[in-house]
Enzyme design. Structure first.
Site, PDB file in Angstrom:
ATOM      1  N   GLN A 263       3.705  -8.784  -5.333  1.00 43.39           N
ATOM      2  CA  GLN A 263       2.282  -9.896  -5.591  1.00 43.39           C
ATOM      3  C   GLN A 263       2.500  -9.303  -7.197  1.00 43.39           C
ATOM      4  OE1 GLN A 263      -0.306  -6.755  -3.355  1.00 43.39           O
ATOM      5  NE2 GLN A 263      -1.609  -7.062  -4.264  1.00 43.39           N
TER       6      GLN A 263
ATOM      7  N   ASP B 123       1.249  -2.178   8.710  1.00 43.73           N
ATOM      8  CA  ASP B 123       0.836  -0.918   9.456  1.00 43.73           C
ATOM      9  C   ASP B 123      -0.246  -1.123  10.488  1.00 43.73           C
ATOM     10  OD1 ASP B 123      -1.719  -1.175   8.386  1.00 43.73           O
ATOM     11  OD2 ASP B 123      -2.166   0.329   6.967  1.00 43.73           O
TER      12      ASP B 123
ATOM     13  N   GLY C 293       0.863  -0.855   0.008  1.00 36.16           N
ATOM     14  CA  GLY C 293       0.204  -0.412  -0.328  1.00 36.16           C
ATOM     15  C   GLY C 293       0.968   1.109  -0.214  1.00 36.16           C
TER      16      GLY C 293
ATOM     17  N   LYS D  41      -4.785   3.646  10.243  1.00 41.07           N
ATOM     18  CA  LYS D  41      -4.839   4.403   8.953  1.00 41.07           C
ATOM     19  C   LYS D  41      -5.080   6.009   8.847  1.00 41.07           C
ATOM     20  CE  LYS D  41      -5.656  -0.093   8.047  1.00 41.07           C
ATOM     21  NZ  LYS D  41      -4.750  -1.224   7.217  1.00 41.07           N
TER      22      LYS D  41
END
Length: 508
Positions: A190, A253, A116, A396
Site C-alpha cells: 500500500q 487477523d 498492521g 485484536k
C-alpha cells in the site's frame, strides 16, 4: 479519535469570504506541491517512480481534504436499506452449489490486509506472524485454508497480501517457507503517505528515509488505499488477464474470514447485466459491537456509515442495537473489472478519515486515511449479506487470543470452527487485565490453556497465573489486588466463582 469530513456548505456567508477561502486553499495546495517535489528529489531510480505515484494519490486526498468541511452525512437523509439490499446468509446458502465448484473458485483471488504490526499485543514485526494456534501464525492458517481448497477442488486460487512499508520486508522473508505449498502468493505494497503538521498542514518528513526521527513522518493510509495501490502495482491487470473476476478481501487477523463457496457461487451465477460488483458481509450487532460501521440507504445508494461520521447529537442513536442492527465485518467480495473501471474513471469516492496523532516528541500531526468498505456506494448492484457471527472472529487482544487457543474451537485445514462439544453457540466474554496485554506475559501466565467449553464470562485482573489442566465454567472472576498474587492450582475446577485476595501454591 478519528473524524470524517465531506462537502463544503453550499450556502456561503458571502462571496468575499468564499474567494478568500479559495485563495487560501490554492496557497496550501501550492505549498504542498512544492514540499512534495523536494521530497521526490531526495530519491532516484525505481524508488522515485513509486514515490511519485504515491504522492499523486496523496495530492488527490489532500485536495479533497481542503475542499470539504462539516459532517459527511445529513442525519435526516439516512434511511434503512431496502429489504432486498441486505440478504440473510441462509437464503444465499439455500440455493445450493453447482456440480463444478472449481469453475467458480478459479475466478477468485483471496486478498488479506497485511499492513498492521503486532505492537498492540507487545510484539515486534507484522501481526500476521504472531502464533495463534498450535504454533501456527495468522499467515500459516491462511495458506493452509487456501491450499486445502486448491487440493480439494483441483483449483488455482492465489493469495495476495497487501503489505505496508512496516510489514513488507519481514513478510517476504517468511514467504520462502511456503514455496512448496499449493498456493501462489503475490504481494503488493500500500502507499506511503506523509504525515502533515496539524497547524501548517505541510509534511513532517525532511526526506524519504525511514530511519531516525524521519521514520515518524510516514504512514500507510488505511485499507481504503487497496484500490489505487492494487491497480498501480500492475497485479490487478495481471489477475484479470488470468481470468480472475472477484477478490475476497478481509483482515488477516479475522480467523472467521474463510472462502465461502455459497457467497462466491451467488456472485458468479448472476446474469452479466445484473452482476453484483460488491458484497459486504455484515452480522448482527451485540453490545460489544456498538462502534462498528453499519449499512444505510443514502441518496438512493447503499452506503457504509461509520461512527466517526455521525453528528454528536446522534451517536447514542447510532450505537442503538434496535435501530442499527448490523455491522460491517470487513469481509468484502469485490469485482476486479469494476475496480479497474472505477480507478480509470477516477470515480472511487471514499470519505476521508482525518486521524490526529501525537508523535513521541509531542508534535501534533494529521493522517489522511480512507476505509475499503466506504467505496461500496461506487459499485453497481452492491449487496449486504447478513452472515453468521462465526465469520467474524478477530484477534485484536490477548483476550481474543485465549478464546481461539482454547478447546472452544477446533482447527481443521487452517479453519477454526466452534467445537460441537460447546452446548451454546455464543462465545464467552473474556476480559484479561493489563498483566496479560503483551503476548510474552500472557504465555508465561498460562501453563496450559484452561478448559473453557462451559464458560460464559471470565474476568482476570492483577498478578494471576494458571496451572495446568484448569477448568473454567459459568462466570469466573479472579482479582488479585495490588501487591497480591493468585496462582490457580493445576487441575482446579472453578464454576461460578469469585477469587480474590492472595493465593500462592509454594513448592516445598
Amino acid at each position: 479519535m478519528s473524524f470524517y469530513i465531506k462537502g463544503l456548505s453550499e450556502r456561503q456567508p458571502h462571496k468575499g469570504m468564499a474567494q478568500f477561502q479559495e485563495i487560501m486553499r490554492q496557497q496550501l495546495e501550492s505549498s504542498m506541491d512544492a514540499e512534495l517535489e523536494k521530497l521526490v528529489d531526495t530519491v532516484t531510480g525505481a524508488d522515485r517512480d513509486v514515490c511519485k505515484k504515491d504522492f499523486e494519490g496523496f495530492k488527490n486526498l489532500f485536495h479533497r481534504f481542503l475542499q470539504v468541511k462539516g459532517p459527511s452525512v445529513e442525519w435526516i437523509k439516512i434511511k434503512r436499506p431496502p429489504e432486498d439490499s441486505i440478504q440473510p446468509y441462509d437464503r444465499i446458502a439455500a440455493r445450493g452449489l453447482p456440480d463444478s465448484v472449481a469453475d467458480s473458485l478459479n475466478k477468485l483471488v483471496v486478498v488479506k490486509l497485511n499492513g498492521g504490526l503486532g505492537t498492540s499485543m507487545g510484539c515486534k514485526g507484522p501481526k500476521s506472524l504472531i502464533s495463534v494456534r498450535n504454533e501456527n501464525t495468522f499467515l500459516d492458517l491462511t495458506v493452509q485454508q487456501i491450499e486445502h481448497l486448491n487440493k480439494t477442488y483441483n483449483t488455482d486460487v492465489p493469495l495476495v497480501l497487501m503489505n505496508s512499508f512496516n510489514t513488507d520486508e519481514d513478510t517476504k522473508k517468511i514467504l520462502q517457507k511456503y514455496t512448496h505449498h499449493r498456493v501462489k502468493i503475490h504481494t503488493f505494497n500500500q502507499s506511503r503517505y506523509p504525515r502533515i503538521h496539524k497547524e501548517s498542514l505541510l509534511p513532517v518528513a525532511a526526506n524519504l528515509s525511514m530511519t531516525g526521527q524521519n521514520a515518524d513522518g510516514w504512514y500507510p493510509p488505511g485499507h481504503g488505499d487497496i484500490y489505487a495501490s492494487f491497480y498501480n502495482s500492475g497485479l490487478l491487470d495481471q489477475l484479470i488477464a488470468q481470468g480472475k473476476e472477484y477478490i475476497f478481501v478481509s483482515n488477516i487477523d479475522n480467523l472467521g474470514a474463510t472462502v465461502d463457496l455459497h457467497i462466491l457461487h451467488h456472485l458468479v451465477s448472476q446474469p452479466s447485466g445484473k452482476r453484483c460488483e460488491f458484497v459486504m458481509e455484515v452480522t448482527d450487532k451485540t453490545r460489544a459491537d456498538v462502534k462498528g460501521g453499519t449499512l444505510i440507504q443514502y441518496e438512493g445508494k447503499l452506503r457504509l456509515l461509520e461512527i466517526a461520521q455521525v453528528p454528536k447529537a446522534h451517536v447514542d442513536e447510532f450505537k442503538s442495537v434496535s435501530k442499527f442492527k448490523i455491522f460491517n465485518t470487513n469481509n468484502l467480495w469485490i469485482s476486479l473489472p469494476a475496480i479497474k473501471r472505477l480507478q480509470e474513471q477516477n470515480a472511487m469516492d471514499m470519505e476521508i478519515i482525518v486521524n490526529p496523532k501525537t508523535l513521541d516528541g509531542g508534535l501534533n500531526v494529521v493522517q489522511l486515511e480512507t476505509a475499503v468498505g466506504a467505496a461500496i456506494k461506487c459499485f453497481d448492484n452492491a449487496l449486504g449479506i447478513n452472515v453468521p457471527r462465526s465469520r467474524f472472529l478477530p484477534v485484536k487482544t490477548t483476550s481474543d487470543l485465549l478464546l481461539v487457543m482454547s478447546n472452544l474451537y477446533r482447527l481443521e485445514a487452517g479453519s477454526l470452527t466452534m467445537s460441537p462439544k460447546r452446548e451454546f453457540p455464543t462465545t464467552p466474554h473474556v476480559k484479561l487485565g493489563s498483566s496479560f496485554t503483551k503476548v510474552q506475559e500472557y504465555v508465561i501466565r498460562f501453563e496450559s490453556i484452561p478448559d473453557m467449553l462451559e464458560l460464559d464470562h471470565l474476568t482476570v485482573s492483577g498478578d494471576v497465573t494458571f496451572g495446568k489442566n484448569v477448568s473454567l465454567k459459568g462466570t469466573v472472576i479472579i482479582i488479585a489486588n495490588h501487591g497480591d498474587r493468585i496462582d490457580i492450582p493445576a487441575g482446579s475446577m472453578l464454576e461460578n466463582k469469585i477469587v480474590s485476595g492472595n493465593l500462592r501454591i509454594l513448592d516445598h
